[in-house]
Design an enzyme around this catalytic site. Structure first.
Site, PDB file in Angstrom:
ATOM      1  N   SER A 124     -60.474 -39.131  56.478  1.00 38.10           N
ATOM      2  CA  SER A 124     -59.959 -39.186  57.831  1.00 38.10           C
ATOM      3  C   SER A 124     -58.417 -39.361  57.862  1.00 38.10           C
ATOM      4  O   SER A 124     -58.129 -40.130  56.943  1.00 38.10           O
ATOM      5  CB  SER A 124     -60.906 -40.378  58.347  1.00 38.10           C
ATOM      6  OG  SER A 124     -60.275 -40.871  59.371  1.00 38.10           O
ATOM      7  N   TYR A 149     -65.222 -48.947  57.977  1.00 45.35           N
ATOM      8  CA  TYR A 149     -65.406 -47.740  57.876  1.00 45.35           C
ATOM      9  C   TYR A 149     -64.242 -47.027  57.097  1.00 45.35           C
ATOM     10  O   TYR A 149     -64.335 -46.264  56.123  1.00 45.35           O
ATOM     11  CB  TYR A 149     -65.516 -47.068  59.147  1.00 45.35           C
ATOM     12  CG  TYR A 149     -65.530 -45.693  59.221  1.00 45.35           C
ATOM     13  CD1 TYR A 149     -66.464 -44.772  58.811  1.00 45.35           C
ATOM     14  CD2 TYR A 149     -64.166 -45.134  59.914  1.00 45.35           C
ATOM     15  CE1 TYR A 149     -66.304 -43.397  58.730  1.00 45.35           C
ATOM     16  CE2 TYR A 149     -64.130 -43.689  59.697  1.00 45.35           C
ATOM     17  CZ  TYR A 149     -65.212 -42.763  59.208  1.00 45.35           C
ATOM     18  OH  TYR A 149     -64.904 -41.510  59.178  1.00 45.35           O
ATOM     19  N   LYS A 153     -63.514 -44.859  53.519  1.00 45.31           N
ATOM     20  CA  LYS A 153     -62.917 -43.656  53.329  1.00 45.31           C
ATOM     21  C   LYS A 153     -61.692 -43.621  52.156  1.00 45.31           C
ATOM     22  O   LYS A 153     -61.758 -42.770  51.221  1.00 45.31           O
ATOM     23  CB  LYS A 153     -62.405 -43.192  54.453  1.00 45.31           C
ATOM     24  CG  LYS A 153     -63.403 -42.597  55.414  1.00 45.31           C
ATOM     25  CD  LYS A 153     -64.271 -41.370  54.990  1.00 45.31           C
ATOM     26  CE  LYS A 153     -65.643 -41.500  55.632  1.00 45.31           C
ATOM     27  NZ  LYS A 153     -66.420 -40.350  55.173  1.00 45.31           N
TER      28      LYS A 153
HETATM   29  P1  NAD Z   1     -72.582 -37.538  61.698  1.00 49.85           P
HETATM   30  O1  NAD Z   1     -73.005 -38.988  61.680  1.00 49.85           O
HETATM   31  O2  NAD Z   1     -73.042 -36.652  62.697  1.00 49.85           O
HETATM   32  O3  NAD Z   1     -73.030 -36.609  60.287  1.00 49.85           O
HETATM   33  C1  NAD Z   1     -73.345 -37.512  59.324  1.00 49.85           C
HETATM   34  C2  NAD Z   1     -74.695 -37.331  58.630  1.00 49.85           C
HETATM   35  O4  NAD Z   1     -75.090 -37.920  57.381  1.00 49.85           O
HETATM   36  C3  NAD Z   1     -75.765 -37.524  59.577  1.00 49.85           C
HETATM   37  O5  NAD Z   1     -76.586 -36.451  59.947  1.00 49.85           O
HETATM   38  C4  NAD Z   1     -76.898 -38.767  59.126  1.00 49.85           C
HETATM   39  O6  NAD Z   1     -77.997 -38.567  59.350  1.00 49.85           O
HETATM   40  C5  NAD Z   1     -76.513 -38.210  57.373  1.00 49.85           C
HETATM   41  N1  NAD Z   1     -76.277 -39.503  56.462  1.00 49.85           N
HETATM   42  C6  NAD Z   1     -75.488 -40.732  56.761  1.00 49.85           C
HETATM   43  N2  NAD Z   1     -75.866 -41.655  55.662  1.00 49.85           N
HETATM   44  C7  NAD Z   1     -76.887 -40.786  54.850  1.00 49.85           C
HETATM   45  C8  NAD Z   1     -77.454 -41.186  53.732  1.00 49.85           C
HETATM   46  N3  NAD Z   1     -77.465 -42.044  53.055  1.00 49.85           N
HETATM   47  N4  NAD Z   1     -78.339 -40.189  52.986  1.00 49.85           N
HETATM   48  C9  NAD Z   1     -78.711 -38.819  53.759  1.00 49.85           C
HETATM   49  N5  NAD Z   1     -77.914 -38.709  55.053  1.00 49.85           N
HETATM   50  C10 NAD Z   1     -77.175 -39.473  55.324  1.00 49.85           C
HETATM   51  O7  NAD Z   1     -71.020 -37.916  61.422  1.00 49.85           O
HETATM   52  P2  NAD Z   1     -70.043 -36.420  61.425  1.00 49.85           P
HETATM   53  O8  NAD Z   1     -69.244 -36.695  62.689  1.00 49.85           O
HETATM   54  O9  NAD Z   1     -70.542 -35.090  61.144  1.00 49.85           O
HETATM   55  O10 NAD Z   1     -68.926 -36.861  60.134  1.00 49.85           O
HETATM   56  C11 NAD Z   1     -69.150 -36.238  59.076  1.00 49.85           C
HETATM   57  C12 NAD Z   1     -68.240 -36.934  58.120  1.00 49.85           C
HETATM   58  O11 NAD Z   1     -66.919 -36.724  58.438  1.00 49.85           O
HETATM   59  C13 NAD Z   1     -68.430 -38.369  57.656  1.00 49.85           C
HETATM   60  O12 NAD Z   1     -68.354 -38.767  56.356  1.00 49.85           O
HETATM   61  C14 NAD Z   1     -67.560 -39.093  58.810  1.00 49.85           C
HETATM   62  O13 NAD Z   1     -67.056 -40.252  58.255  1.00 49.85           O
HETATM   63  C15 NAD Z   1     -66.201 -38.115  58.472  1.00 49.85           C
HETATM   64  N6  NAD Z   1     -65.246 -37.987  59.515  1.00 49.85           N
HETATM   65  C16 NAD Z   1     -65.943 -37.714  60.641  1.00 49.85           C
HETATM   66  C17 NAD Z   1     -64.980 -37.927  61.890  1.00 49.85           C
HETATM   67  C18 NAD Z   1     -65.224 -37.693  63.177  1.00 49.85           C
HETATM   68  O14 NAD Z   1     -64.483 -38.392  64.216  1.00 49.85           O
HETATM   69  N7  NAD Z   1     -66.468 -37.176  63.441  1.00 49.85           N
HETATM   70  C19 NAD Z   1     -63.644 -37.998  61.902  1.00 49.85           C
HETATM   71  C20 NAD Z   1     -62.930 -37.972  60.290  1.00 49.85           C
HETATM   72  C21 NAD Z   1     -63.934 -38.220  59.303  1.00 49.85           C
HETATM   73  C1  WQD Z   2     -59.116 -41.410  70.896  1.00 51.46           C
HETATM   74  C2  WQD Z   2     -58.448 -42.075  71.796  1.00 51.46           C
HETATM   75  C3  WQD Z   2     -58.878 -44.440  72.471  1.00 51.46           C
HETATM   76  C4  WQD Z   2     -62.767 -44.052  74.124  1.00 51.46           C
HETATM   77  C5  WQD Z   2     -61.578 -42.660  65.706  1.00 51.46           C
HETATM   78  C6  WQD Z   2     -62.043 -43.412  64.282  1.00 51.46           C
HETATM   79  C7  WQD Z   2     -61.196 -42.815  63.103  1.00 51.46           C
HETATM   80  C8  WQD Z   2     -61.611 -41.266  63.299  1.00 51.46           C
HETATM   81  C9  WQD Z   2     -61.605 -40.606  64.542  1.00 51.46           C
HETATM   82  C10 WQD Z   2     -63.558 -40.921  61.710  1.00 51.46           C
HETATM   83  C11 WQD Z   2     -58.007 -43.515  71.646  1.00 51.46           C
HETATM   84  C12 WQD Z   2     -59.253 -43.694  73.726  1.00 51.46           C
HETATM   85  C13 WQD Z   2     -61.559 -43.662  73.416  1.00 51.46           C
HETATM   86  C14 WQD Z   2     -62.848 -44.282  75.479  1.00 51.46           C
HETATM   87  C15 WQD Z   2     -60.418 -44.270  75.567  1.00 51.46           C
HETATM   88  N1  WQD Z   2     -63.114 -41.106  62.817  1.00 51.46           N
HETATM   89  N2  WQD Z   2     -60.316 -43.919  74.217  1.00 51.46           N
HETATM   90  N3  WQD Z   2     -61.783 -44.514  76.226  1.00 51.46           N
HETATM   91  O1  WQD Z   2     -59.691 -43.826  67.787  1.00 51.46           O
HETATM   92  O2  WQD Z   2     -58.524 -41.887  67.228  1.00 51.46           O
HETATM   93  O3  WQD Z   2     -60.395 -42.680  66.010  1.00 51.46           O
HETATM   94  O4  WQD Z   2     -62.186 -41.248  65.449  1.00 51.46           O
HETATM   95  O5  WQD Z   2     -62.955 -41.010  60.572  1.00 51.46           O
HETATM   96  O6  WQD Z   2     -61.591 -43.290  62.050  1.00 51.46           O
HETATM   97  O7  WQD Z   2     -61.375 -44.711  64.430  1.00 51.46           O
HETATM   98  O8  WQD Z   2     -60.839 -41.771  68.281  1.00 51.46           O
HETATM   99  O9  WQD Z   2     -62.195 -40.811  70.088  1.00 51.46           O
HETATM  100  O10 WQD Z   2     -62.264 -43.318  69.618  1.00 51.46           O
HETATM  101  O11 WQD Z   2     -60.277 -42.494  70.339  1.00 51.46           O
HETATM  102  O12 WQD Z   2     -59.350 -44.383  76.203  1.00 51.46           O
HETATM  103  O13 WQD Z   2     -64.013 -44.627  75.856  1.00 51.46           O
HETATM  104  O14 WQD Z   2     -59.189 -42.290  73.251  1.00 51.46           O
HETATM  105  O15 WQD Z   2     -58.453 -45.696  72.889  1.00 51.46           O
HETATM  106  O16 WQD Z   2     -56.727 -43.684  72.159  1.00 51.46           O
HETATM  107  P1  WQD Z   2     -59.809 -42.503  67.428  1.00 51.46           P
HETATM  108  P2  WQD Z   2     -61.443 -42.107  69.863  1.00 51.46           P
END
Ligand code: NAD
Ligand code: WQD
Length: 340
Positions: A124, A149, A153
């Protein structure tokens, strides 16, 4: 080629499974459904006309994972499975370290013992914290994230770097910026479980009348309109980057770079108010909002330099913010039709 996709029924995982199947990979999914629903599997089958193998269990159960590796010789893994709610991670740190790191280590033990390579990790942009310069490239110094969290990562990245070096295995660390949107079929997307923390799901639910008003967290940031800036990347574009990263890993020999690192974003920053406007324009709906104080732990600005991914993976994002936000609204309609 068979790929283990952990968390393959989750948001980004399900879109990536579709792209893998469309590119003729065999897919084995392990997902414990802790943050996903079984109907996503059926919908993946409807979209692709292909059926991935699916195991519903928790990756912390090593003995079950061993059985999967015994039953399916895999050529690589994309590890999406993790708990991802930033706020919750502060309240349940031990659970987050356990889930995100034990799952990873269990898979790596199997990889180590079986001589396997080609491991992709969902990292991330949070590992950069508030970077000093924009756009953020992969050489930008990492800052220990504030959230548990985020720390999982960064620790995951370090564990994988040590794994790659010690055992000469190829890995890819993909640092996502802010994924948004849903599949054009509207059959898969981000499931709204509880009150959304992320901006776009909250915008979607406000437009749909499920939430009364969107809280805009702060309009006193040093940006043009005072609201914070992020790099919102369409989830299908992001999914395609995984296929490109996997193909590169598989084609490279182990005397080439063992550790690939890519920022995956659009290269363009959008403010909170710009996202609201784009959603309203794209879907011809209103998003009522009010300005509130800043949210604790938020950074001002983050957007990616994506030159490396374009140069080395031949990948770049193709979908505009408005187009991505149109798919969000179509997904909401689909959820309503299913009463989800
Ligand atoms: P998500 O929660 O939709 O998907 C994660 C999946 O993993 C879920 O289906 C959950 O049921 C499964 N899971 C969790 N723990 C498990 C375990 N112990 N065993 C088996 N299954 C398990 O999340 P996402 O948004 O698709 O994110 C996927 C990956 O990308 C994550 O590692 C997240 O940290 C990373 N990521 C997400 C974002 C974002 O904003 N969505 C941003 C950066 C990184
Ligand atoms: C985006 C912008 C908020 C909600 C998070 C995780 C980060 C990564 C991505 C996984 C910010 C603003 C949000 C609301 C708002 N995930 N906001 N009202 O903060 O970039 O990051 O998701 O790895 O680790 O921290 O994403 O979508 O929460 O927010 O004003 O109700 O929207 O303040 O500026 P963020 P976000």
């Amino acid at each position: 080629m068979a790929i283990l996709v952990t968390g393959g029924l989750g948001y980004i995982g399900s879109h990536t499974v579709v792209e893998l199947l469309n590119n003729n990979f065999e897919v084995v999914i392990v997902d414990d459904l802790s943050n996903s629903e079984k109907f996503i599997l059926k919908n993946i089958e409807e979209i692709t006309g292909r059926k991935p193998v699916f195991y519903p269990f928790d990756l912390k159960r090593r003995e079950l994972l061993t059985q999967v590796f015994d039953a399916h010789p895999v050529d690589g893994c994309i590890n999406f499975a993790a708990s991802k709610a930033v706020g919750e991670s502060q309240l349940k740190p031990v659970d987050y370290y356990e889930n995100n790191l034990f799952s990873l280590i269990n898979i790596l033990q199997e990889f180590k013992e079986r001589g396997l390579s080609n491991f992709i990790f969902s990292s991330s942009c949070t590992v950069y914290g508030q970077a000093d310069n924009m756009p953020i490239d992969e050489n930008t110094p990492l800052k220990m994230p504030e959230s548990v969290y985020g720390k999982t990562k960064q620790m995951g990245e370090e564990i994988l770097a040590d794994f790659a070096k010690a055992y000469q295995r190829k890995i890819s660390l993909l640092r996502y910026f802010n994924p948004i949107g849903a599949h054009p079929s509207s059959k898969i997307g981000e499931l709204p479980i509880g009150i959304p923390n992320n901006l776009v799901p909250y915008v979607m639910q406000t437009a749909a009348g499920i939430r009364e008003k969107l809280n805009v967290w702060g309009n006193d940031y040093p940006t043009a309109d005072g609201t914070a800036i992020r790099d919102y990347i369409y989830v299908v574009d992001l999914a395609k980057a995984h296929v490109a990263a996997l193909q590169k890993l598989m084609q490279s020999t182990s005397d080439e770079t063992l550790i690939d690192i890519y920022n995956l974003g659009t290269g363009k920053g959008s403010s909170v108010l710009e996202v609201i406007k784009a959603f309203e324009t794209a879907n011809n709906v209103e998003v009522p909002y009010q300005i509130c104080d800043r949210r604790e732990g938020d950074i001002t600005i983050a957007y990616a330099n994506v030159d490396k991914a374009e140069r080395e993976l031949g990948w770049k994002s193709e979908t505009s913010l408005e187009e991505s936000l149109r798919t969000v609204w179509e997904w909401q309609r689909y959820l309503e039709s299913r009463n989800v």
